[in-house]
Design a protein around this motif. Structure first.
Motif, PDB file in Angstrom:
ATOM      1  N   ALA A  41     -40.165  -5.945  -0.849  1.00 36.95           N
ATOM      2  CA  ALA A  41     -39.417  -5.050   0.047  1.00 36.95           C
ATOM      3  C   ALA A  41     -39.742  -5.373   1.501  1.00 36.95           C
ATOM      4  O   ALA A  41     -38.872  -5.334   2.376  1.00 36.95           O
ATOM      5  N   VAL A  42     -40.994  -5.717   1.753  1.00 35.80           N
ATOM      6  CA  VAL A  42     -41.412  -6.112   3.104  1.00 35.80           C
ATOM      7  C   VAL A  42     -40.796  -7.463   3.456  1.00 35.80           C
ATOM      8  O   VAL A  42     -40.272  -7.659   4.547  1.00 35.80           O
ATOM      9  N   ARG A  43     -40.827  -8.382   2.497  1.00 39.58           N
ATOM     10  CA  ARG A  43     -40.303  -9.729   2.723  1.00 39.58           C
ATOM     11  C   ARG A  43     -38.826  -9.683   3.116  1.00 39.58           C
ATOM     12  O   ARG A  43     -38.398 -10.342   4.068  1.00 39.58           O
ATOM     13  N   GLU A  44     -38.043  -8.906   2.381  1.00 41.48           N
ATOM     14  CA  GLU A  44     -36.611  -8.805   2.692  1.00 41.48           C
ATOM     15  C   GLU A  44     -36.376  -7.908   3.903  1.00 41.48           C
ATOM     16  O   GLU A  44     -35.519  -8.177   4.736  1.00 41.48           O
ATOM     17  N   GLY A  45     -37.166  -6.847   3.990  1.00 39.97           N
ATOM     18  CA  GLY A  45     -36.978  -5.860   5.066  1.00 39.97           C
ATOM     19  C   GLY A  45     -37.233  -6.431   6.448  1.00 39.97           C
ATOM     20  O   GLY A  45     -36.505  -6.135   7.395  1.00 39.97           O
ATOM     21  N   ILE A  46     -38.244  -7.278   6.561  1.00 37.83           N
ATOM     22  CA  ILE A  46     -38.593  -7.795   7.891  1.00 37.83           C
ATOM     23  C   ILE A  46     -37.516  -8.765   8.382  1.00 37.83           C
ATOM     24  O   ILE A  46     -37.282  -8.904   9.581  1.00 37.83           O
ATOM     25  N   LYS A  47     -36.824  -9.411   7.442  1.00 40.96           N
ATOM     26  CA  LYS A  47     -35.737 -10.310   7.835  1.00 40.96           C
ATOM     27  C   LYS A  47     -34.585  -9.517   8.450  1.00 40.96           C
ATOM     28  O   LYS A  47     -33.939  -9.969   9.398  1.00 40.96           O
ATOM     29  N   GLN A  48     -34.350  -8.327   7.899  1.00 36.83           N
ATOM     30  CA  GLN A  48     -33.304  -7.466   8.466  1.00 36.83           C
ATOM     31  C   GLN A  48     -33.758  -6.861   9.781  1.00 36.83           C
ATOM     32  O   GLN A  48     -32.989  -6.737  10.730  1.00 36.83           O
ATOM     33  N   TYR A  49     -35.025  -6.478   9.801  1.00 40.38           N
ATOM     34  CA  TYR A  49     -35.574  -5.790  10.981  1.00 40.38           C
ATOM     35  C   TYR A  49     -35.314  -6.612  12.242  1.00 40.38           C
ATOM     36  O   TYR A  49     -34.936  -6.084  13.283  1.00 40.38           O
ATOM     37  N   SER A  50     -35.535  -7.926  12.148  1.00 39.61           N
ATOM     38  CA  SER A  50     -35.431  -8.795  13.317  1.00 39.61           C
ATOM     39  C   SER A  50     -34.152  -9.631  13.317  1.00 39.61           C
ATOM     40  O   SER A  50     -33.906 -10.381  14.255  1.00 39.61           O
ATOM     41  N   ASN A  51     -33.344  -9.504  12.253  1.00 41.63           N
ATOM     42  CA  ASN A  51     -32.187 -10.384  12.101  1.00 41.63           C
ATOM     43  C   ASN A  51     -32.640 -11.847  12.177  1.00 41.63           C
ATOM     44  O   ASN A  51     -32.083 -12.655  12.916  1.00 41.63           O
ATOM     45  N   TRP A  52     -33.649 -12.159  11.399  1.00 39.31           N
ATOM     46  CA  TRP A  52     -34.281 -13.481  11.426  1.00 39.31           C
ATOM     47  C   TRP A  52     -34.614 -13.847   9.990  1.00 39.31           C
ATOM     48  O   TRP A  52     -35.361 -13.118   9.332  1.00 39.31           O
ATOM     49  N   PRO A  53     -34.072 -14.949   9.449  1.00 32.75           N
ATOM     50  CA  PRO A  53     -34.153 -15.167   7.998  1.00 32.75           C
ATOM     51  C   PRO A  53     -35.420 -15.839   7.507  1.00 32.75           C
ATOM     52  O   PRO A  53     -35.547 -16.089   6.314  1.00 32.75           O
ATOM     53  N   THR A  54     -36.339 -16.169   8.408  1.00 32.95           N
ATOM     54  CA  THR A  54     -37.493 -16.950   7.955  1.00 32.95           C
ATOM     55  C   THR A  54     -38.816 -16.268   8.295  1.00 32.95           C
ATOM     56  O   THR A  54     -38.897 -15.404   9.166  1.00 32.95           O
ATOM     57  N   ILE A  55     -39.852 -16.710   7.590  1.00 33.30           N
ATOM     58  CA  ILE A  55     -41.229 -16.261   7.772  1.00 33.30           C
ATOM     59  C   ILE A  55     -42.014 -17.508   8.218  1.00 33.30           C
ATOM     60  O   ILE A  55     -41.741 -18.586   7.669  1.00 33.30           O
ATOM     61  N   PRO A  56     -42.946 -17.477   9.118  1.00 36.20           N
ATOM     62  CA  PRO A  56     -43.564 -16.288   9.728  1.00 36.20           C
ATOM     63  C   PRO A  56     -42.721 -15.672  10.856  1.00 36.20           C
ATOM     64  O   PRO A  56     -41.785 -16.289  11.346  1.00 36.20           O
ATOM     65  N   GLN A  57     -43.110 -14.454  11.207  1.00 32.25           N
ATOM     66  CA  GLN A  57     -42.525 -13.766  12.352  1.00 32.25           C
ATOM     67  C   GLN A  57     -43.662 -13.115  13.144  1.00 32.25           C
ATOM     68  O   GLN A  57     -44.496 -12.421  12.577  1.00 32.25           O
ATOM     69  N   LEU A  58     -43.641 -13.337  14.454  1.00 32.33           N
ATOM     70  CA  LEU A  58     -44.690 -12.790  15.316  1.00 32.33           C
ATOM     71  C   LEU A  58     -44.131 -11.674  16.196  1.00 32.33           C
ATOM     72  O   LEU A  58     -43.059 -11.820  16.783  1.00 32.33           O
ATOM     73  N   TYR A  59     -44.888 -10.580  16.261  1.00 29.25           N
ATOM     74  CA  TYR A  59     -44.548  -9.460  17.142  1.00 29.25           C
ATOM     75  C   TYR A  59     -45.722  -9.200  18.074  1.00 29.25           C
ATOM     76  O   TYR A  59     -46.869  -9.140  17.635  1.00 29.25           O
ATOM     77  N   ILE A  60     -45.423  -9.057  19.372  1.00 29.15           N
ATOM     78  CA  ILE A  60     -46.445  -8.705  20.347  1.00 29.15           C
ATOM     79  C   ILE A  60     -46.002  -7.443  21.071  1.00 29.15           C
ATOM     80  O   ILE A  60     -44.915  -7.404  21.645  1.00 29.15           O
ATOM     81  N   LYS A  61     -46.859  -6.427  21.015  1.00 30.13           N
ATOM     82  CA  LYS A  61     -46.568  -5.133  21.644  1.00 30.13           C
ATOM     83  C   LYS A  61     -45.165  -4.631  21.281  1.00 30.13           C
ATOM     84  O   LYS A  61     -44.391  -4.196  22.148  1.00 30.13           O
ATOM     85  N   GLY A  62     -44.838  -4.731  20.026  1.00 34.10           N
ATOM     86  CA  GLY A  62     -43.569  -4.188  19.540  1.00 34.10           C
ATOM     87  C   GLY A  62     -42.385  -5.109  19.686  1.00 34.10           C
ATOM     88  O   GLY A  62     -41.310  -4.836  19.162  1.00 34.10           O
ATOM     89  N   GLU A  63     -42.566  -6.222  20.411  1.00 28.73           N
ATOM     90  CA  GLU A  63     -41.439  -7.118  20.666  1.00 28.73           C
ATOM     91  C   GLU A  63     -41.464  -8.298  19.680  1.00 28.73           C
ATOM     92  O   GLU A  63     -42.507  -8.913  19.460  1.00 28.73           O
ATOM     93  N   PHE A  64     -40.299  -8.608  19.108  1.00 28.33           N
ATOM     94  CA  PHE A  64     -40.194  -9.780  18.251  1.00 28.33           C
ATOM     95  C   PHE A  64     -40.238 -11.029  19.123  1.00 28.33           C
ATOM     96  O   PHE A  64     -39.441 -11.195  20.035  1.00 28.33           O
ATOM     97  N   ILE A  65     -41.201 -11.906  18.842  1.00 34.38           N
ATOM     98  CA  ILE A  65     -41.392 -13.122  19.657  1.00 34.38           C
ATOM     99  C   ILE A  65     -40.654 -14.312  19.062  1.00 34.38           C
ATOM    100  O   ILE A  65     -40.045 -15.098  19.781  1.00 34.38           O
ATOM    101  N   GLY A  66     -40.716 -14.454  17.735  1.00 32.73           N
ATOM    102  CA  GLY A  66     -40.003 -15.561  17.102  1.00 32.73           C
ATOM    103  C   GLY A  66     -40.735 -16.094  15.884  1.00 32.73           C
ATOM    104  O   GLY A  66     -41.710 -15.505  15.423  1.00 32.73           O
ATOM    105  N   GLY A  67     -40.233 -17.223  15.387  1.00 29.96           N
ATOM    106  CA  GLY A  67     -40.839 -17.894  14.254  1.00 29.96           C
ATOM    107  C   GLY A  67     -41.752 -19.013  14.716  1.00 29.96           C
ATOM    108  O   GLY A  67     -42.066 -19.127  15.908  1.00 29.96           O
ATOM    109  N   SER A  68     -42.156 -19.875  13.785  1.00 34.89           N
ATOM    110  CA  SER A  68     -43.205 -20.847  14.114  1.00 34.89           C
ATOM    111  C   SER A  68     -42.774 -21.851  15.195  1.00 34.89           C
ATOM    112  O   SER A  68     -43.582 -22.244  16.028  1.00 34.89           O
ATOM    113  N   ASP A  69     -41.501 -22.250  15.201  1.00 40.07           N
ATOM    114  CA  ASP A  69     -41.053 -23.197  16.241  1.00 40.07           C
ATOM    115  C   ASP A  69     -41.220 -22.600  17.634  1.00 40.07           C
ATOM    116  O   ASP A  69     -41.674 -23.267  18.564  1.00 40.07           O
ATOM    117  N   ILE A  70     -40.799 -21.350  17.761  1.00 39.73           N
ATOM    118  CA  ILE A  70     -40.852 -20.690  19.075  1.00 39.73           C
ATOM    119  C   ILE A  70     -42.307 -20.395  19.458  1.00 39.73           C
ATOM    120  O   ILE A  70     -42.704 -20.578  20.613  1.00 39.73           O
TER     121      ILE A  70
END
Lengths: 77, 105
Positions: B56-85
């Motif tokens: 549920a977390v795996r699928e949910g986080i993809k919707q949360y950020s509109n981002w289809p891949t893992i990992p995802q980094l958040y700093i102070k509540g802001e979505f920063i990006g995936g590993s490339d970024i």
């Protein structure tokens, strides 16, 4: 198996004036993507645009895609 | 509380949180491992969530950020990006700026 040419084709078909250079081994891919559609967008928005074009293929067919997005200016084109 | 509310709470409760496959000690994917290494080199304290432990977390986080891949980094509540970024921002110094004021590891 997905080839780098497949990925290049999918992305180029979905974006305006887009040129893609993609390498990979069938599991992990690296793509450099140049398009004027990236202009004025954040890096996150640029990647989201590409993910949007790939759609379900991102889940089903492509295990791992590393990408670098560039505007034509950034690419020095 | 639904999954989106739960994820929002996790993202807002932690200054730095990485959604990843596996744990920082045992990452289960090269991209998650890379993101972990960068945060460790940045010497900040970060929380991590293993998406493989809960679908549920795996699928949910993809919707949360509109981002289809893992990992995802958040700093102070802001979505920063995936590993490339993350890698790009680490190399050009932007990540360091984002991490200013965050508690050191």
């Amino acid at each position: 198996m997905v080839t780098p040419e497949d990925i290049k084709g999918w992305i180029e078909a979905g974006m305006t004036d887009c040129s893609v250079n993609c390498e990979g081994d069938g599991h992990h891919f690296e793509a450099v993507i140049v398009s004027p559609e990236f202009e004025g967008k954040s890096r996150i928005q640029q990647h989201q645009l590409v993910y949007g074009v790939l759609g379900d293929k991102m889940e089903a067919a492509i295990h791992a895609l590393s990408m670098k997005t560039l505007t034509p200016d950034e690419a020095g084109a | 509380m639904n999954i989106q509310e739960q994820l929002k709470e996790i993202v807002e409760a932690n200054d730095v949180v990485l959604f990843m496959k596996g744990s920082p000690d045992f990452p289960q994917c090269g991209f998650s491992g890379l993101a972990t290494q960068i945060l460790q080199q940045s010497e900040v304290r970060f929380a991590s969530v293993d998406v493989l432990a809960d679908n549920a977390v795996r699928e949910g986080i993809k919707q949360y950020s509109n981002w289809p891949t893992i990992p995802q980094l958040y700093i102070k509540g802001e979505f920063i990006g995936g590993s490339d970024i993350i890698k790009e921002m680490f190399e050009n110094g932007e990540l360091k700026t984002k991490l200013e004021g965050v508690v050191a590891a």
